[in-house]
Design a protein around this motif. Structure first.
Motif, PDB file in Angstrom:
ATOM      1  N   TYR A 185       1.001  -1.251  -0.042  1.00  0.00           N
ATOM      2  CA  TYR A 185      -0.048  -0.099  -0.207  1.00  0.00           C
ATOM      3  C   TYR A 185       0.832   1.371   0.240  1.00  0.00           C
ATOM      4  N   ALA A 186       1.615   1.213  -0.991  1.00  0.00           N
ATOM      5  CA  ALA A 186       2.856   2.655  -1.321  1.00  0.00           C
ATOM      6  C   ALA A 186       1.880   4.046  -0.816  1.00  0.00           C
ATOM      7  N   GLU A 187       0.354   3.886  -1.441  1.00  0.00           N
ATOM      8  CA  GLU A 187       0.276   5.366  -1.452  1.00  0.00           C
ATOM      9  C   GLU A 187      -0.254   5.873   0.339  1.00  0.00           C
ATOM     10  N   VAL A 188      -0.437   4.566   0.892  1.00  0.00           N
ATOM     11  CA  VAL A 188      -0.628   5.136   2.572  1.00  0.00           C
ATOM     12  C   VAL A 188       0.637   5.471   3.234  1.00  0.00           C
ATOM     13  N   HIS A 189       1.882   4.943   2.593  1.00  0.00           N
ATOM     14  CA  HIS A 189       3.143   5.018   3.268  1.00  0.00           C
ATOM     15  C   HIS A 189       3.573   6.694   2.762  1.00  0.00           C
ATOM     16  N   GLN A 190       2.899   6.865   1.571  1.00  0.00           N
ATOM     17  CA  GLN A 190       3.543   8.365   1.133  1.00  0.00           C
ATOM     18  C   GLN A 190       2.615   9.289   1.904  1.00  0.00           C
ATOM     19  N   SER A 191       1.468   9.031   2.182  1.00  0.00           N
ATOM     20  CA  SER A 191       0.565  10.029   3.072  1.00  0.00           C
ATOM     21  C   SER A 191       1.210  10.096   4.450  1.00  0.00           C
ATOM     22  N   LEU A 192       1.965   8.986   4.975  1.00  0.00           N
ATOM     23  CA  LEU A 192       2.519   9.105   6.294  1.00  0.00           C
ATOM     24  C   LEU A 192       3.860   9.914   6.167  1.00  0.00           C
ATOM     25  N   ASN A 222      11.714   1.398   2.571  1.00  0.00           N
ATOM     26  CA  ASN A 222      10.442   0.915   1.748  1.00  0.00           C
ATOM     27  C   ASN A 222      10.631   0.614   0.346  1.00  0.00           C
ATOM     28  N   PRO A 223      10.275  -0.342  -0.309  1.00  0.00           N
ATOM     29  CA  PRO A 223      10.463  -0.438  -1.888  1.00  0.00           C
ATOM     30  C   PRO A 223      10.181   0.752  -2.774  1.00  0.00           C
ATOM     31  N   ASP A 224       8.844   1.399  -1.975  1.00  0.00           N
ATOM     32  CA  ASP A 224       8.562   2.647  -3.216  1.00  0.00           C
ATOM     33  C   ASP A 224       9.307   3.684  -3.307  1.00  0.00           C
ATOM     34  N   CYS A 225       9.752   4.058  -4.286  1.00  0.00           N
ATOM     35  CA  CYS A 225      10.585   5.316  -4.646  1.00  0.00           C
ATOM     36  C   CYS A 225      10.199   6.421  -4.096  1.00  0.00           C
ATOM     37  N   LEU A 226       8.773   6.628  -4.163  1.00  0.00           N
ATOM     38  CA  LEU A 226       8.325   7.973  -3.845  1.00  0.00           C
ATOM     39  C   LEU A 226       8.307   8.271  -2.265  1.00  0.00           C
ATOM     40  N   VAL A 227       8.307   6.730  -1.455  1.00  0.00           N
ATOM     41  CA  VAL A 227       8.417   7.002  -0.135  1.00  0.00           C
ATOM     42  C   VAL A 227       9.786   7.218   0.363  1.00  0.00           C
ATOM     43  N   GLN A 228      10.678   6.593  -0.448  1.00  0.00           N
ATOM     44  CA  GLN A 228      12.042   6.818  -0.059  1.00  0.00           C
ATOM     45  C   GLN A 228      12.494   8.508  -0.513  1.00  0.00           C
ATOM     46  N   ALA A 229      11.876   9.038  -1.419  1.00  0.00           N
ATOM     47  CA  ALA A 229      12.073  10.315  -1.768  1.00  0.00           C
ATOM     48  C   ALA A 229      11.634  11.104  -0.489  1.00  0.00           C
ATOM     49  N   GLN A 230      10.579  10.638   0.032  1.00  0.00           N
ATOM     50  CA  GLN A 230      10.105  11.575   1.356  1.00  0.00           C
ATOM     51  C   GLN A 230      10.874  11.319   2.425  1.00  0.00           C
ATOM     52  N   CYS A 239      22.956   6.976   1.349  1.00  0.00           N
ATOM     53  CA  CYS A 239      21.580   6.657   0.619  1.00  0.00           C
ATOM     54  C   CYS A 239      21.541   7.532  -0.387  1.00  0.00           C
ATOM     55  N   LEU A 240      21.897   9.015  -0.405  1.00  0.00           N
ATOM     56  CA  LEU A 240      21.892   9.808  -1.502  1.00  0.00           C
ATOM     57  C   LEU A 240      22.888   9.280  -2.687  1.00  0.00           C
ATOM     58  N   CYS A 241      23.868   8.811  -2.378  1.00  0.00           N
ATOM     59  CA  CYS A 241      24.897   8.206  -3.460  1.00  0.00           C
ATOM     60  C   CYS A 241      24.187   7.173  -4.182  1.00  0.00           C
ATOM     61  N   VAL A 242      23.522   6.273  -3.445  1.00  0.00           N
ATOM     62  CA  VAL A 242      22.947   4.921  -4.080  1.00  0.00           C
ATOM     63  C   VAL A 242      21.715   5.555  -4.894  1.00  0.00           C
ATOM     64  N   ASN A 243      21.118   6.299  -4.513  1.00  0.00           N
ATOM     65  CA  ASN A 243      19.817   6.770  -5.540  1.00  0.00           C
ATOM     66  C   ASN A 243      20.149   7.929  -6.445  1.00  0.00           C
ATOM     67  N   LEU A 244      21.463   8.261  -6.673  1.00  0.00           N
ATOM     68  CA  LEU A 244      21.584   9.674  -7.308  1.00  0.00           C
ATOM     69  C   LEU A 244      21.113   9.344  -8.822  1.00  0.00           C
ATOM     70  N   SER A 245      21.122   8.171  -9.486  1.00  0.00           N
ATOM     71  CA  SER A 245      20.597   8.019 -10.578  1.00  0.00           C
ATOM     72  C   SER A 245      19.776   7.141 -10.754  1.00  0.00           C
ATOM     73  N   SER A 246      18.756   7.168  -9.858  1.00  0.00           N
ATOM     74  CA  SER A 246      17.376   6.487  -9.604  1.00  0.00           C
ATOM     75  C   SER A 246      16.726   6.670 -11.116  1.00  0.00           C
ATOM     76  N   SER A 247      15.802   5.471 -11.436  1.00  0.00           N
ATOM     77  CA  SER A 247      15.148   5.788 -12.485  1.00  0.00           C
ATOM     78  C   SER A 247      13.728   6.705 -12.362  1.00  0.00           C
ATOM     79  N   TYR A 248      13.640   6.850 -10.897  1.00  0.00           N
ATOM     80  CA  TYR A 248      12.475   7.634 -10.526  1.00  0.00           C
ATOM     81  C   TYR A 248      12.799   9.356 -10.545  1.00  0.00           C
ATOM     82  N   LEU A 249      12.249   9.994 -11.182  1.00  0.00           N
ATOM     83  CA  LEU A 249      12.481  11.323 -11.058  1.00  0.00           C
ATOM     84  C   LEU A 249      12.450  12.088  -9.955  1.00  0.00           C
TER      85      LEU A 249
END
Length: 2047
Positions: free
Chosen positions: A995-1002, A1041-1049, A1073-1083
């Motif tokens: 339920y990624a959208e719940v995590h995003q709201s959190l 969290n596996p969802d990239c938007l949650v990681q962004a938050q 954490c920043l270096c690992v996600n530097l070229s993530s495929s999620y904008l």
């Protein structure tokens, strides 16, 4: 929480906690354990392993939440891999047992899932060590999957992925079983399960060869099926799987599968075909061509098409850029074929065609744009161009042999259109991205890009024509030099082919597109183009009615051109405004009557033409209002409004016309309505006041009528004011890299998204993201947006009864519709209502009565419970806006109550989500709602809803609403922070990851909570620590969290925490954490990473950089490919990311982050940074030749591919940046300039090679910029000679900076030379290309600046070397003189102005430097005894200065005229606007009237140096030049590109040289004063200095001095201006220059007064000088009038400077009227220079006064001079006088010797004042006691001496004064300080030798005896050092001088006293050898004097010798010794007269 930090779980603490706290505690312990285990020794682990395993298993069985189970699994795996492995099988069995358990209760589920996860991690970590046990495990897991629910299936898939990863090839036995299970999961209902299955299959395919061989077809079909109805994440995962499987199939190596020979390898083309089938047929498979497909009815779902499109991109990106380069032609023909007519599936409807075209564009953009370097892109562009030519031939063949009727329908033509559109758009994008580096493609005649694009313009399809026009637009932006020629070509073709409908529309689209782009091209287009286009447009409109076949096209095109013309802005449009207004007026009938007759006459066709024409006119006026706001005067607005009532009348008639003429008129009428609505929205609301109700009626119809219900605009652009609400609508609304294609899936009712053909007018508008094609929506959709906007404005202006009526009408129309149609009407109505409320809120309006409120509320409430989430969002926002507008607390409370009640009672998801969001929105808009109990109620309800685990949707909305409340409540929320934080953490630990959208709201809630807490998070109290720990823990959960938007938050939460509590955030793990996600495929994740980095590097750049490299070096997890932090550091990784990134916001963040890092670290890591920049810029060097890619060869076998891959790897190792784009290279060049400026602020050694080398030897780690000079020059050279114009500009700028900074650095190995000299060839080579004829003017202008800097820098002195660069400037000058005719007409006339002024400025700079050098060298008089070497070097310098001057001299005649013309232009352009009528009608010398505004800036940049140069030229010619060839008519009007006024005949009388000079003088003076009067605070210091130098230069010559001297008003004005300048500018250089000008003005006034006196004397024939007439200031009264008095103004200036440097001179500050006894002080060097200059001016003041005037100012002048003397007379150890003291003595002398002191009328008063001054000085001695030892006696003695020698005898002859003075000299003689004694002797010598005996004798009488006795004392004490020696020598000189002055009778007596003293200083020959150097010098000195005196006074001498034999003996012995020493030395040791000490003479030259 601290208790959790131990290796074993603290069970005692754990068991005391409640249920939720236990989970938190366990998680914290596990998190700690995860960090601890890798760092713990193996022995320690083994010791506690059994207990640890037991604890972990017990946690595993206690129903852990998702994040906890992950950590348990990870820790168990690490534990076994680090410790003993013996009990691992027990653990595996335990997990299998848990999974087999039959307990299906929900409470047991977490334990089962934890066991599944645990198995996955164990096998992932331990792999093959676990033997064959995996068969049972996998079997068991797959069995469990059969009846698992979605969470179970999800975890099982991920677990299987881990098992496969750990086992590798060993898992082959169970590959098939896993494959079958994953297949079924890939079609799962749950999207999360599909994603997990795709990941599992992706892992599987790396070992399971059957997936990409035997089963390839079925895998591909399966992927297509799973894309049906998929979400964005599923499309990402499945497309990755599909792409990778195909890559494996294409690149598989035969060798690996020797066991199975049945592997089939497919070619690249076959792989593309497989993807193509999915694209065209969707998931219906390849072979099963169902009936639908045969009938051609079924349509591929967009999900599948978009997913396959992403798969194409993954497939090609994985193969890589090199592969794409070699196979591009195959790819291009394949993707174009997808949209050709041979594939009816793709293009059966327009919507399908648009959708497919977007997909194809995306594939090409993402691959060609993202993977290829510039070289390859150029080859690709050529390839696309060939494809366009081929398609063009097909069209030509089809159209040539048919007549008009049949040809349009010809299948080939239609077939080609979509292919052409895709090809043209990609070609445009490619060239746009390449910028000026694309020049080779366009200049290559064999490719013929322009011809191809222009030929396609005649294609019968409008879409293709628009695509071709867009492509031309891109070419024009990339290469501005093509803009003008393209316009000309299109205008010419349009005029020639006016009778072809295709030509009329096609070419007018092209012209409109090109006009729209002029704003983006700084160089613009020639002004006359606007005129041409206006004429063409008028012609089209006039001729429209002549030929009915093309009247629609001509009408549309005519107005389109006018609308596009408006984008050129007011400067162009104002010339065409009257004609445009006339056309606008004629477009509509003048009266209602005319409209009636029109209505009765027309038919369907004429009405179509009329409506199209009027829609065009409306659009043109809209464009005018948007782009020419400056022209909207009241009169223009009035004329614009005239036709509006009639336009509204036409609007009201449209429905009846539609009924009469039916469908053909519909599109035109919709367009007309839309255009009118857009225009009315822009105009002031009261324009259609009388027609409000009519317009509203139409608007309501448009919003609610059922015939255009195919669309709803609100569905496309939600009317939400905040991006946040998008999150509620699912990830589809978030910004992603795939937004371009994903957008299509958001649309309801089969809208395919926008396309140019829907609104051709958007071709000239600026798009939001400037590089992509505009995507206007169909008119039927966009009319809704326009209608709802206008509705919002008009509704606010109608009466309340009308408002109520309209709202009721809207309400009824919603009720009358059903189903999806009702939703659409509701959308439209909500959108309109939202606009109404927004408008009312912004203008503080009122909604109206109770009824209106309740009616609006009913509308909103019905939408709030709609099944469409978008509508609910809109409604919640509107509800809050409604409350805001009503602004009544009861009403608001009522609304909140409705939602409370509903939420308490309702159980359905829809109303719970809608009303929970309504509460949040209410709070957001009415923050606080002024009652905390309301807040408590809201929070309470939302808490409950957010824990409703049965519905994730309710949780998401409730939490989102809560985050809005936290945000808005601010400090009020503090009470609730703790419980909310606990809630957030609990939900994070329990909500399933699916339920990624719940995590995003959190995440949003957490972010808001951290912001609310703010700096309190730093606190050390227990509460603060607990809150901080919870926040950090929550962030950790979100990071995993596996969802990239949650990681962004999570990252943005950590960023906030780091801002508020930096010490508590672990920087190292955050950076990891920043270096690992530097070229993530999620904008969004990349954006979050960069936003965080941007913040971190502002404070801790060095730490961040070090952590990144350290982590990269010892990193166990692999960093994403494409980021090589290990080699190039974080900075290099960011640079390469900048090169690949396409998102503009992200690129900006990367740039800023890099600049922060550079600013704080570049100096320390200099080599590293310079190497980075060099690597990026080095790509410019190998971009020399563009080789076409050979695409004909077939694909080679696998072996060559391997070789290619190997070669590629090597190349990448050598080049960290393989093919950086030009924009990245420009950024690197800018970085180099920034590095240089950082070094400048750091250490002088960066610019001193000798010092740098010395420091480098001392410490090899030191690094200095100057040691990298060769690299810097090479970088500048590479950049300056690149293909990209932007890079050339940056390169030239870098060169300029290098020349300025390093010009003066000497070359230690070759003295007399500078370090830059060796690079002159590079500089010349870098500059030469910038002067070729086809170079853009901005580059040439920059190059001129570099040329002048190079010539002026003095690096090169040799004439031949100088001439190379000089020649470049000469060619430019020739171009300037050639005049307008020769100027190319490619760009705007203002660019010509820019180039001309740059050339003139460059020449001015060279001339100024040449003159200054020449002046310096002529000032240095040649030394008399110079060695030959010195002479030569001196001659070299002189000749170099002369050579530079000679170079300029040759062109000076022409230059001076051009300079004067430029100054004249500048003077006119600086006139205030009220004098604009005085400007010449046809423009200036270098600007045209039309481009006056653009030209101002260029004049601003260059006038100052030109002014200075002109002043120098006039000075050097002494204002005496007369131009014989011009007959003195046009002296300051050279023959220039346009002469400013009329020809000489109309000018009347010929000007005399005097008039010409006066004009020139006033021009220079006028410009200077105008500028210096009010230089803006940002005015460059150079401009002010240049201005002052120009004034100084002018006043160096007598003629201008006579002008200013004779005009006192002007002088005073100028002095006042300079005074203000001194007050406002602290720069010492400026103040000194200003004082220089003041000095000259005073000098001019002195000359003027002298001249008047002289002429008066001549006239009166006055004999006696004493009776001077009263000239000068002060006349008879001595009064000075402030504001009119020159003397007063001068004194004010001097006082200002002196008091600023020495505040104690101001009695107001010291509080006493006299000069106080204070410790003297030494001023800074600048301060001393300023004070000296001011004193110099002061001393000249009396000369411009009348006698009475001089008496008035004398006290002030003396006070200031003596004050400076007293305050700065500091003893210097060297004995020299301070500069200020020397200056004050000089000034004193100047004042005392003034003729006014002798003048009859003023003598007495002067004498009194001068005596007072002398007394003041004498009184200073009384202060020289112990406290004031610093006061220098020598200075005071010197001042007394000046008085004695410079005043008339009656001043100092008073006995008391004489005695005082004598006393001071005596005390100085007795001084212990040899320096004072020496000074005293020197001064006495001058006094004694004074010709007036009345003055000198008293002093001789008083002091000689003292001096003789001092010398006699010296006999006993010989001089110890050189200082004492000098004192004795000076004493001897004084006595010798007195003897010479004495009367005859006394002389013998004096000689008799003097000779024994001299003889006593002699040494005999024995003593001479052992004597000190001082004694020996004294001996020689005395002997010499004896030799002189003896012969002069022989009788006395002889008498003395005879009377004293010892004396005689001593003398003889000395003479003998002296002769012997002379024999020893061949040359005499002393010159004739060694006694004269020149240094002293220099120091006391003020006497």
């Amino acid at each position: 929480m601290e208790l959790a930090h131990s290796l074993l779980l603290n069970e005692e603490a754990y068991n005391q906690l409640g249920e939720f706290q236990k989970a938190e505690f366990a998680f914290e312990w596990l998190r700690f354990l995860e960090k601890l285990l890798p760092a713990t020794s193996r022995a320690d682990i083994k010791e506690k392993q059994i207990k640890l395993v037991e604890q972990l298993i017990s946690l595993l069985t206690s129903s852990p939440g998702p994040p906890t189970r992950q950590l348990i699994a990870k820790n168990l795996a690490v534990l076994y891999s680090s410790g003993d492995i013996f009990s691992v099988h027990q653990t595996i069995d335990k997990c299998n047992e848990l999974i087999r358990s039959k307990d299906d209760s929900p409470s047991y589920l977490p334990t089962k899932l934890a066991a599944v996860v645990c198995l996955g991690y164990l096998y992932k970590k331990l792999g093959r060590i676990l033997g064959n046990s995996f068969l049972d495990t996998v079997g068991n897991i797959l069995k469990a999957m059969k009846n698992a629910e979605s969470q179970g299936r999800y975890e099982i898939m991920l677990s299987l992925q881990n098992i496969l990863k750990g086992l590798g090839a060993a898992a082959i036995p169970c590959h098939r079983d896993i494959y079958k299970a994953a297949r079924s999961c890939l079609m799962d209902r749950s999207m999360a399960v599909r994603c997990a299955a795709a990941k599992c299959l992706l892992e599987l395919q790396s070992e399971a060869t059957f997936m990409w061989s035997t089963d390839l077809d079925s895998v591909v079909t399966l992927c297509f099926k799973s894309l049906e109805g998929s979400s964005y994440d599923v499309r990402m995962a499945v497309s990755k799987l599909l792409g990778c499987v195909l890559v494996s199939a294409v690149t598989s190596k035969q060798g690996t599968a020797s066991a199975r020979q049945n592997i089939r390898k497919i070619s690249f083309e076959e792989a593309l075909e497989l993807l193509g089938t999915g694209f065209l047929r969707g998931s219906s498979g390849f072979l099963r061509a169902s009936g639908d497909i045969l009938k051609g009815t079924s349509s591929v779902s967009k999900d599948v098409r978009v997913g396959v499109t992403q798969a194409y991109v993954v497939f090609i990106s994985t193969l890589g850029g090199q592969w794409l380069e070699r196979n591009f032609s195959a790819l291009l023909s394949h993707v174009l074929d997808l949209v050709s007519q041979s594939q009816p599936k793709a293009t059966q409807t327009q919507l399908d065609a648009i959708c497919c075209r977007r997909c194809i564009s995306f594939i090409l953009r993402a691959t060609v744009g993202g993977l290829l370097g510039e070289k390859a892109q150029i080859a690709t562009a050529k390839e696309i161009c060939q494809a366009i030519w081929k398609l063009k031939k097909v069209v030509d063949a089809a159209t040539s042999d048919c007549n008009v009727e049949t040809r349009i329908g010809s299948t080939d033509v239609v077939a080609s259109q979509n292919m052409l559109i895709c090809a043209l758009e990609e070609l445009g994008n490619l060239i746009y991205g390449l910028g000026t580096t694309a020049a080779p493609v366009l200049q290559d005649s064999s490719t013929g890009v322009l011809d191809a694009v222009i030929s396609v313009i005649l294609h019968p399809s409008i879409s293709v024509q628009l695509a071709a026009a867009w492509c031309l637009r891109c070419i024009a932006v990339a290469l501005p030099c093509f803009l003008s020629p393209l316009l000309d070509r299109c205008v010419e073709r349009l005029t020639a082919l006016k009778s072809s409908p295709e030509a009329v529309t096609g070419y007018s689209f092209a012209i409109a597109a090109l006009l729209g782009v002029v704003r983006q091209c700084p160089l613009g287009i020639p002004h006359c183009k606007g005129k041409v286009i206006m004429m063409v447009a008028e012609d089209l409109l006039r001729s429209a009615s002549q030929n009915s076949r093309i009247s629609v096209q001509r009408m549309q095109s005519g107005w389109l051109l006018i609308a596009a013309l408006m984008t050129l802005g007011p400067a162009v449009v104002q010339h065409h405004l009257p004609r445009m207004l006339l056309l606008w007026k004629c477009a509509f009938p003048l009266s209602p009557k005319d409209l009636e007759t029109e209505k009765s006459r027309g038919d369907s066709f004429t009405w179509q033409v009329t409506l199209e024409s009027r829609a065009g006119a409306l659009c043109a006026v809209k464009s005018f209002i948007l782009h020419c706001g400056g022209l909207l005067t009241d009169e223009v607005i009035e004329r614009l409004l005239l036709p509006i009532p009639c336009a509204i009348d036409v609007l009201t008639q449209l429905s009846s016309l539609n009924k009469v003429y039916g469908n053909p008129l519909k599109p035109s009428s919709v367009t007309y309505r839309k255009r009118l609505y857009e225009l009315l929205t822009l105009l002031p609301p009261n324009t259609c006041e009388g027609n409000f109700s009519a317009v509203l009626k139409e608007l309501v119809l448009d919003l609610t009528q059922s015939d255009n219900q195919m669309a709803a605009s609100a569905a496309y652009f939600p009317s939400l004011s905040h991006q946040n609400e998008f999150a509620l609508l699912g990830p589809a609304f978030q910004e992603t890299d795939h937004r371009f294609i994903e957008e299509q899936l958001l649309l309801v009712n089969s809208i395919a998204g926008g396309s140019l053909e829907y609104d051709p007018y958007s071709i000239y508008e600026r798009t939001a993201d400037s590089d992509s094609v505009p995507k206007p929506l169909p008119s039927t959709v966009s009319i809704i947006t326009a209608a709802s906007r206008l509705f919002g404005v008009i509704f606010a202006h109608v009466t309340e009864s009308q408002r109520l009526q309209i709202l009721e009408q809207l309400s009824t129309s919603i009720k009358q519709t059903k189903g999806s149609r009702q939703q659409i009407v509701q959308h439209n109505v909500m959108s309109a209502l939202f606009n109404v409320l927004k408008h009312l809120a912004s203008c503080k309006g009122n909604l109206g009565s109770e009824e209106i409120r309740s009616c609006a509320l009913t509308l909103v409430m019905s939408a709030l419970e709609s099944s469409n989430p978008l509508l609910r969002c809109s409604a919640a926002e509107s509800l809050a806006r409604l409350a805001q507008v009503v602004a009544d607390s009861t009403f608001t409370a009522g609304l909140a109550q409705i939602s409370f009640d509903k939420l308490k009672s309702a159980r359905d998801v829809i109303s719970r989500t809608g009303h929970s969001l309504a509460l949040g929105s209410l709070y957001k808009y009415l923050g606080g709602i002024s009652s905390s109990q309301h807040l408590n109620a809201c929070v309470g309800i939302l808490y409950t809803l957010s824990q409703d685990s049965t519905s994730p949707e309710v949780q998401t909305w409730a939490l989102h609403s809560l985050s809005l409340i936290i945000d808005s409540a601010g400090p009020l929320y503090h009470v609730h922070v703790e419980p909310t934080l606990s809630l957030v953490l609990m939900l994070l630990l329990t909500v399933p990851p699916a339920y990624a959208e719940v995590h995003q709201s959190l995440g949003r809630c957490l972010n808001a909570l951290i912001a609310t807490l703010g700096p309190e998070l730093q606190g050390s109290s227990a509460i603060a620590s607990a809150l901080r720990a919870s926040c950090l823990l929550s962030c950790t959960v979100m990071q995993d969290n596996p969802d990239c938007l949650v990681q962004a938050q999570a990252i943005s939460c950590l960023q906030q925490l780091h801002m508020f509590a930096p010490r508590h955030v672990n920087l190292s793990s955050l950076v990891r954490c920043l270096c690992v996600n530097l070229s993530s495929s999620y904008l969004l994740l990349r954006r979050a990473v960069l936003a965080c980095l941007h913040q971190l590097v502002q404070r801790e750049a060095a730490e961040v950089s070090e952590y990144a490299v350290a982590l990269a070096k010892d990193s166990r997890e692999e960093f994403t490919p494409g980021i090589n932090i290990r080699e190039v550091g974080l900075e290099g990784a960011l640079l390469s990311l900048l090169d690949k990134e396409l998102d503009p916001k992200l690129c900006q963040d990367i740039r800023e982050t890099l600049i922060h890092m550079l600013t704080s670290m570049a100096v320390e890591k200099l080599s590293f940074w310079l190497k980075l920049c060099k690597d990026v810029l080095a790509a410019s060097a190998d971009f020399t030749i563009v080789a076409p890619v050979d695409t004909t060869q077939e694909e080679e076998d696998a072996q060559t591919d391997d070789e290619l891959a190997l070669a590629l790897e090597n190349e990448e190792r050598l080049h960290p940046f393989l093919h950086p784009r030009w924009a990245t290279r420009v950024f690197a060049a800018e970085c180099v300039c920034k590095i240089i400026s950082q070094c400048e602020n750091a250490d002088s050694a960066h610019f001193d090679i000798a010092l740098a080398q010395e420091m480098k030897q001392r410490d090899s780690r030191d690094d200095f910029l100057v040691l990298h000079l060769a690299d810097l020059i090479r970088m500048a050279f590479m950049a300056a000679t690149d293909h990209s114009d932007y890079l050339r500009l940056s390169g030239l700028q870098m060169l300029l900076v290098l020349i300025r900074k390093f010009a003066a650095v000497p070359e230690p190995e070759f003295p007399g030379h500078v370090i830059l000299e060796q690079y002159q060839a590079n500089v010349g080579a870098a500059l030469r290309p910038a002067f070729t004829p086809d170079t853009p003017p901005d580059v040439t202008a920059k190059a001129c600046q570099v040329c002048s800097a190079w010539m002026a820098s003095g690096v090169v002195n040799d004439l031949n070397d100088l001439q190379r660069v000089h020649q470049l400037l000469v060619t430019s000058l020739t171009k300037v003189q050639a005049g307008k005719e020769a100027q190319s007409q490619l760009y705007n006339e203002a660019t010509t102005t820019m180039e001309i002024l740059a050339v003139l400025k460059a020449w001015a700079e060279v001339y100024i430097v040449a003159v200054e050098k020449h002046k310096k060298q002529s000032n240095i008089s040649r030394p008399p005894f110079a060695t030959n070497a010195r002479e030569e070097s001196y001659r070299d310098q002189t000749s170099s200065a002369d050579e530079l001057l000679q170079l300029v001299q040759a062109d000076l005649g022409n230059l001076s005229k051009l300079w004067l013309a430029a100054l004249q232009d500048f003077a006119l352009l600086t006139l205030p606007s009220e004098y604009s009528c005085q400007l010449p009608a046809e423009g200036g010398a270098f600007y045209t009237v039309e481009t006056i505004e653009n030209s101002r800036l260029h004049y601003q940049n260059s006038w100052a140096l030109i002014l200075h140069a002109t002043a120098l030229w006039l000075t050097n010619t002494g204002f005496l030049i007369g131009d014989s060839d011009e007959g003195l008519t046009n002296l300051s009007r050279p023959v220039t590109p346009t002469t400013m006024c009329q020809d000489s005949t109309s000018r009347g009388a010929i000007k005399s040289p005097e008039d010409v000079n006066t004009d020139r003088f006033h021009l220079i003076l006028g410009i200077s004063v105008e500028f210096l009067c009010s230089p803006r605070s940002d005015a460059a210091m150079e401009n002010i200095t240049a201005c002052l130098h120009a004034l100084q230069a002018i006043f160096d010559v007598p003629w201008p001095r006579s002008k200013i001297g004779s005009d006192q008003e002007l002088s005073v004005e100028l002095l006042n201006v300079l005074h203000r300048l001194i007050l406002t500018r602290e720069s010492p250089d400026i103040q000194l220059a200003a004082l220089g000008v003041v000095h000259q003005i005073l000098f001019a006034a002195q000359e003027h007064v002298k001249e008047k006196r002289r002429s008066a004397e001549v006239d009166d024939g006055a004999e006696e000088k004493e009776t001077l007439p009263e000239f000068g200031e002060g006349k008879d009264t001595g009064g000075l009038i402030p504001g009119k008095s020159l003397v007063f103004a001068t004194l004010e200036m001097c006082m200002c400077i002196l008091v600023r440097q020495l505040p104690q001179l101001n009695p107001k500050i010291t509080g006493s009227s006299g000069i106080t006894s204070r410790k003297p002080q030494i001023l800074s060097e600048n301060g001393s220079r300023l004070v000296s200059a001011a004193l110099g001016i002061l001393s000249g003041v009396p000369a411009v006064c009348s006698p009475e005037g001089s008496i008035a100012v004398l006290p002030t002048i003396l006070y200031l001079i003596i004050g400076v003397l007293r305050e700065t007379a500091v003893k210097l150890p060297t004995g020299q006088l301070p500069l200020t003291v020397a200056a004050s003595l000089q000034a004193l002398k100047g004042v005392l010797s003034s003729p006014m002191a002798r003048a009859e009328k003023s003598r007495t008063a002067w004498n009194d004042l001068l005596r007072s001054a002398l007394v003041t000085i004498l009184n200073f001695w009384n202060q020289v006691d112990g406290a004031h030892q610093e006061l220098d006696e020598s200075s005071l003695l010197a001042a007394i001496t000046v008085f004695i020698l410079s005043t008339s005898p009656e001043v100092t002859a008073m006995e008391c004064l004489q005695m005082s003075c004598t006393e001071k000299f005596k005390s100085a003689l007795e001084s212990k300080d040899p320096v004072v004694q020496l000074k005293c002797y020197q001064l006495l010598l001058t006094v004694f030798q004074y010709p007036n005996r009345a003055i000198s004798y008293p002093y001789i009488h008083s002091l000689v005896s003292s001096i003789v006795s001092k010398l006699q004392e010296t006999e006993k004490a010989k001089p110890e050092n050189s200082a004492e020696l000098q004192v004795i020598q000076e004493g001897i000189k004084v006595v010798a001088a007195v003897i010479a002055l004495a009367e005859e009778k006394h002389r013998a007596h004096l000689v008799a006293c003097f000779l024994p003293i001299l003889i006593s200083f002699l040494l005999d020959e024995n003593a001479l050898g052992s004597a000190t150097s001082s004694a020996r010098s004294l001996h020689e000195f005395a002997l010499q004097y004896l030799m002189q005196i003896g012969p002069q006074y022989s009788s006395v001498f002889k008498k003395l010798m005879t009377s004293s034999p010892p004396m005689k003996a001593r003398l003889e012995s000395a003479v003998k010794g002296n002769q012997e020493s002379i024999k020893d030395k061949t040359s005499p040791r002393h010159s004739k007269n060694p006694g004269k000490s020149t240094s002293i003479q220099l120091k006391t030259n003020f006497l």
